[in-house]
Design an enzyme around this catalytic site. Structure first.
Site, PDB file in Angstrom:
ATOM      1  N   HIS A 106       0.822  -1.215   0.000  1.00 39.09           N
ATOM      2  CA  HIS A 106       0.000   0.000   0.000  1.00 39.09           C
ATOM      3  C   HIS A 106       0.851   1.257   0.000  1.00 39.09           C
ATOM      4  CE1 HIS A 106      -3.351  -2.581   0.789  1.00 39.09           C
ATOM      5  NE2 HIS A 106      -2.868  -2.964   1.955  1.00 39.09           N
ATOM      6  N   HIS A 132       5.519   6.888   6.434  1.00 42.28           N
ATOM      7  CA  HIS A 132       5.218   6.365   5.104  1.00 42.28           C
ATOM      8  C   HIS A 132       4.717   7.506   4.236  1.00 42.28           C
ATOM      9  CE1 HIS A 132       1.411   6.298   7.306  1.00 42.28           C
ATOM     10  NE2 HIS A 132       0.947   6.713   6.155  1.00 42.28           N
ATOM     11  N   HIS A 134       2.212   8.900   0.730  1.00 43.67           N
ATOM     12  CA  HIS A 134       1.087   8.742  -0.208  1.00 43.67           C
ATOM     13  C   HIS A 134       1.416   9.567  -1.441  1.00 43.67           C
ATOM     14  CE1 HIS A 134      -1.639   7.015   2.916  1.00 43.67           C
ATOM     15  NE2 HIS A 134      -0.878   7.743   3.721  1.00 43.67           N
ATOM     16  N   GLU A 144      -3.077  13.242   0.409  1.00 44.86           N
ATOM     17  CA  GLU A 144      -4.371  12.850   0.975  1.00 44.86           C
ATOM     18  C   GLU A 144      -5.165  14.068   1.410  1.00 44.86           C
ATOM     19  OE1 GLU A 144      -3.762   9.410   3.751  1.00 44.86           O
ATOM     20  OE2 GLU A 144      -4.674   8.512   1.967  1.00 44.86           O
ATOM     21  N   HIS A 157       3.514  10.982   6.202  1.00 42.91           N
ATOM     22  CA  HIS A 157       2.864  10.802   7.500  1.00 42.91           C
ATOM     23  C   HIS A 157       3.849  10.161   8.469  1.00 42.91           C
ATOM     24  CE1 HIS A 157      -1.408  10.615   5.526  1.00 42.91           C
ATOM     25  NE2 HIS A 157      -0.915  11.834   5.577  1.00 42.91           N
ATOM     26  N   THR A 238      -6.061   6.881   7.723  1.00 42.03           N
ATOM     27  CA  THR A 238      -6.655   7.039   6.387  1.00 42.03           C
ATOM     28  C   THR A 238      -6.681   5.732   5.610  1.00 42.03           C
ATOM     29  OG1 THR A 238      -4.592   7.649   5.261  1.00 42.03           O
ATOM     30  CG2 THR A 238      -5.831   9.421   6.321  1.00 42.03           C
TER      31      THR A 238
HETATM   32 ZN   LIG Z   1      -0.823   7.695   5.718  1.00 45.74          ZN
END
Ligand SMILES: [Zn+2]
Ligand SMILES: *[C@@H]1O[C@H](CO)[C@@H](O)[C@H](O)[C@H]1NC(C)=O
Ligand SMILES: *[C@@H]1O[C@H](CO)[C@@H](O)[C@H](O)[C@H]1NC(C)=O
Length: 377
Positions: A106, A132, A134, A144, A157, A238
């Protein structure tokens, strides 16, 4: 008079503010990623981003009313002077310390040692667990959170849990359990050396489940220099299970990566279906009456950071919370300016009339003197 004075004093204030801000801004290198604690989920990750509209079926919290991410409308944030600068401790790691970097299908996730902590800015102490990112794709951005509807290229994040709990697993089910620091990544002119410490290893973990050890570095370099300017709200993870136990900090300063670095981030990894791991962001969720706090006066700042016309629009649209301090100062400066100008004019006037009276006698005195000397010689 008052109007003219205001016109003079407002840009002055803006300039002062800008000077203050830019001194904290000079180091743009870092990154922004978005936070999540368990990207993968406890057992194995059944969920996918393609399926994000249906997460609520298997994970009821994902259908809740305090979900993340959100769109932050700066003009609707509430200025809260009691939001102190975020303080990080233990973030600078020696190269001898090795950290696990993992593709979990992910996201890319860097495990963090227990020594890293948030020691200021929150009412309680939080210990870091992992960070991590996004991101989007070569075709579009993938942060996000969004700001005034704008989506940034990517988001970092950094996930922490309240030290009053024994573990992240215990903390994440309590309302005050988690603190996530989020920052946005944008494309800039230079390579970012801190992000490079992560990006240069991505080619070794292309497939889901692969991991590599990376040398320690200053993790704080992945976050903005300016830890004073941020937004704060109560939200959630999230990704499933979407627990609504995250106290979010979203920084106002963004991180800059080179174009090449951003491309490396969005094209290096593959997900569990062996497809490119891209667009791993969740869409913004409803506020449902939640308040979003700001550690700074968003309307004053927006005149400083000249990003289009948002600033003035925000200033007009907003009434109460952000109007006070700025306007009081503006009026003060205006009055000060008016008094100074008046005093100056008065002085000029007096000096002039004095001069006209004194002028001729002085001159004639000189002439008389000259004449006398000549006579004596
Ligand atoms: Zn995140
Ligand atoms: C977040 O929730 C806590 C606990 O319910 C509450 O005290 C706090 O005011 C909330 N924060 C915001 C920004 O609404
Ligand atoms: C930072 O704050 C200013 C002022 O409100 C706003 O215009 C800008 O969009 C914000 N940027 C981020 C990344 O929060």
């Amino acid at each position: 008079m008052n109007r003219a004075a205001l016109r003079v004093s407002l840009p002055l204030l803006a300039a002062l503010g800008r000077a203050g801000a830019s001194s904290e801004d000079d180091q743009e290198d870092g990154g922004e990623d978005s936070p999540h604690s368990q990207e993968k989920g406890p057992g194995h990750s059944h969920w996918s981003y393609e399926d994000r509209e249906h997460w609520g079926v298997d994970y009821p919290d994902c259908g809740g009313t305090m979900q993340s991410p959100i769109n932050i409308e700066t003009a609707k944030t509430i200025f809260s002077p009691e939001l102190r600068p975020i303080q990080l401790s233990g973030y600078s790691l020696p190269a001898s310390e090795k950290l696990k970097l993992r593709n979990n299908g992910h996201t890319v996730l860097l495990e963090l040692p227990k020594s890293l902590a948030i020691t200021g800015g929150y009412a309680q102490q939080y210990r870091a667990v992992q960070l991590h990112l996004h991101w989007g794709s070569p075709l579009g951005p993938g942060s996000e959170h969004t700001i005034n509807g704008h989506r940034f290229a990517a988001e970092i994040h950094v996930v922490h849990y309240n030290t009053k709990y024994e573990s992240i697993e215990e903390a994440m089910v309590h309302p005050d359990g988690l603190a996530v620091l989020g920052a946005f990544l944008e494309v800039g002119p230079k390579e970012n050396p801190y992000y490079q410490e992560i990006l240069e290893h991505l080619h070794k973990i292309q497939r889901e489940g692969e991991e590599v050890l990376v040398s320690g570095f200053n993790i704080a370099g992945l976050l903005p220099d300016n830890l004073k300017l941020y937004f704060h709200y109560n939200g959630s993870l999230t990704t499933p299970p979407c627990y609504q136990t995250v106290k979010w900090t979203v920084f106002n300063q963004t991180m800059l990566l080179s174009h090449k670095q951003m491309l490396m981030l969005v094209t290096s990894l593959r997900n569990d279906d062996s497809k490119p791991l891209q667009n791993n962001y969740r869409l913004v969720q409803g506020l449902h009456g939640r308040r979003v706090l700001a550690s700074f006066q968003t309307t004053l700042i927006s005149t400083k950071h000249s990003r289009g016309g948002d600033g003035s629009a925000a200033a007009e649209g907003h009434s109460s919370s952000s109007f006070h301090a700025g306007d009081v100062l503006a009026v003060l400066f205006g009055v000060l300016f008016a008094v100074t100008a008046l005093a100056f004019l008065l002085y000029i006037y007096k000096h002039r009339s004095q001069n006209t009276r004194l002028d001729s006698p002085t001159k004639s005195k000189v002439i008389y003197t000259a004449a006398t000397t000549e006579n004596t010689a």
